[in-house]
Design a protein around this motif. Sequence first.
Motif: not given
Length: 127
Positions: A67-68, A96-100, A112-113
């Motif tokens: 999702r991230l 983005v992580a905080e917003a989502r 993610l990496q």
Amino acid sequence: MHHGTAGKKLIAAALHDLGGGSKSVDPKTIEDLRRADAPPEIIADYERRAKQQNDFIVHPDNWDAVRLFISCRTQWRRGGFNGAKVGLDYVAVQVVAEARNIKMTEDTFSGLQIMEAETLRLINERN
């Protein structure tokens, strides 16, 4: 680099996303549209597109990383003379992580990496 089963599934998700491009619809987007009182015809269009897209099953342990990654499509750093993608902007990824509302755990960041590295490998292979 050995990633194990989870890594292979994340690589497959990155491949799916790279092939899906802007046609992919994140279910979170539809939720966000509803919360923002978007016009019903826009919500209906996103729901229609979500039903039409090819499904890709994501293991629950990988969901936050996938999702991230999808949410960070516009957060690539570019470099060189041709403006090639060189990696994600990790400061922007955190925003983005905080917003989502995605908790940035070690596993989420590692996932993610893995997806980032696979995407860069494929882009470089194509060029």
